[in-house]
Design a protein around this motif. Structure first.
Motif: not given
Length: 479
Positions: A214-216, A251-254, A292-293, A298-299
């Motif tokens: 549900r995060v996205e 993360q990718t969508r962000r 790989g997490l 993004l970092f």
């Protein structure tokens, strides 16, 4: 209030300064009903004359008056009568007003519109302040600290404050690092409340508390007309707590939203949300990248301006101020009012605090709620620490020898009248540990001193002397 209390108050005079006549009337009537003598004025000049003439046991004053500002007046009051307590009122209810009032020596700060019970309670505290100058200073710090987002005067916290001060005027992305319970959300709120986006929303999403699937949806919205936290924070601050728990797809969508490859328009404005991003984590993001997490790109987007919060064990000198502020906060919220003695504060400093500041505040609240005593002693602290001992992070088994010794010594220190044991403690502690260690080793070797000396790593003659000096009972073996 009863007649006896009114009679006791009759010897105290309160000076009120406010250019609003209705405020002067309400306060004058309230304090008069409680038995206090009262004088009220609408300007700073008259107030200063009364103070310099030696009148008054307490001043209650507004910040802004027709002739002068209290931030200019109070230093002169403090210089002329340093022990006279001053309660400052203001309709400008900002963190900076409260901080400024504390910095110039106000006993308390009461925002307008005020609750009359809160005001009279503050007046009682001020008039009943401790005679001991150091105790009075500690109480004044507690009053100031309880209203501040972050508490502590230690070196590590001064570094944090300096970093916050440099960042409040900027709009940079901030990454707050620190263990659970160190106050990461408090830092994020301070950056928002004191920054240029203070009039916008401060929107929080705890990524560790949201199911991964549900995060996205929480961030970007579930469906048409549901715009998610990102759009809700438009014009303000979005605080992503526990960013290390964000799933890779989110993360990718962000990142796509950040670089503009995926539109995230605010339907009300027709443009991309203008959001300051603050993230926080108690995890090692570099280690997560290696596993790989967590996305390295993004970092780097998040790690523009890092703030590292120290664990409580690295700033134990802040514990007394924290404990007193939490006691005052608990009292304001309806729990019984209590004070804490020096030996109890010393016992608190000996604890490891795996839960950090949050653990300390919970302990203070628990003691306020469960104990009838008005003075918190070291014995009470020791009892609560022993009953609610949390395991060391990552430890599922029994406590280590070091932890057991720490607990035992903590209780021993707490039993001392002033929290300090008699001289010779080091030798006494070593003797208590050596005796059972040698006894058990000899028992395991069936009394064979050569074998016992080998296991202990001692010379045989040294072992023989310790057996004599410690009065160790010889054993010929275990049945």
């Amino acid at each position: 209030m009863n007649t006896a209390a009114n009679a006791a108050n009759a010897s105290k005079k309160i000076l009120i300064a406010d250019d609003d006549s209705s405020i002067r009337l309400v306060l004058s009537q309230a304090f008069t009903r409680l038995g206090y003598q009262v004088r009220a004025t609408g300007n700073a000049t008259t107030l200063l004359k009364w103070v310099f003439d030696g009148e008054g046991d307490l001043v209650v004053t507004d910040v802004v008056m027709p002739d002068e500002n209290v931030f200019d007046v109070l230093p002169r009051i403090r210089k002329e009568r340093p022990k006279l307590p001053v309660i400052v009122m203001s309709a400008q209810n900002t963190l900076l007003t409260a901080v400024s009032a504390a910095e110039i020596g106000a006993f308390d700060y009461v925002p307008k519109p005020f609750d009359l019970d809160d005001m009279t309670s503050a007046a009682r505290r001020a008039l009943a302040r401790p005679a001991d100058p150091e105790a009075a200073k500690a109480q004044a710090r507690a009053v100031r600290d309880e209203r501040l987002p972050l508490i502590g005067r230690s070196g590590p916290m001064q570094d944090v404050y300096r970093t916050i001060a440099r960042l409040v005027g900027a709009d940079l992305t901030v990454l707050i690092l620190g263990e659970s319970g160190t106050g990461k959300e408090l830092v994020a709120r301070a950056l928002h409340d004191m920054g240029r986006r203070r009039d916008g929303k401060f929107v929080v999403i705890n990524l560790a508390a949201v199911p991964r699937e549900r995060v996205e949806a929480e961030l970007f919205g579930r469906e048409e007309g549901d715009f998610g936290k990102l759009r809700e924070a438009d014009g303000g601050t979005l605080f992503l707590d526990e960013i290390g728990d964000m799933p890779l797809d989110a993360q990718t969508r962000r990142l796509r939203v950040s670089d503009g490859s995926e539109p995230a328009l605010n339907p009300k404005t027709g443009r991309r949300p203008n959001v300051r991003l603050i993230a926080a984590t108690n995890r090692d993001l570099r280690a997560l990248i290696q596993q790989g997490l967590f996305r390295e790109d993004l970092f780097f987007r998040l790690n523009v301006a890092p703030i590292r919060l120290p664990p409580l064990r690295d700033r134990v000198e802040d514990i007394p101020d924290l404990a007193r502020a939490f006691l005052l906060r608990a009292s304001r919220e309806g729990l019984p009012s209590k004070t804490i003695d020096a030996s109890a504060l010393e016992r608190l400093k000996l604890h490891a605090w795996p839960g950090n500041v949050r653990e300390l505040e919970n302990l203070v609240r628990r003691i306020c709620a469960l104990y009838a005593e008005e003075l918190i002693s070291a014995r009470i602290v020791e009892r609560e620490l022993a009953e609610h001992q949390a395991p060391t992070p990552g430890q599922d088994g029994p406590l280590s020898l070091s932890q057991l010794v720490e607990r035992h010594l903590g209780g021993y220190f707490a039993e001392q009248p002033d929290g300090v044991p008699p001289a010779g403690l080091y030798d006494r502690v070593l003797e208590e540990i050596e005796r059972p260690l040698i006894q058990l080793t000899l028992s395991a070797t069936r009394g064979n001193q050569v074998r016992a000396a080998e296991i202990l790593g001692l010379n045989r003659n040294t072992l023989r002397k310790k057996i004599q000096d410690l009065g160790v009972e010889m054993s010929r073996g275990r049945r």
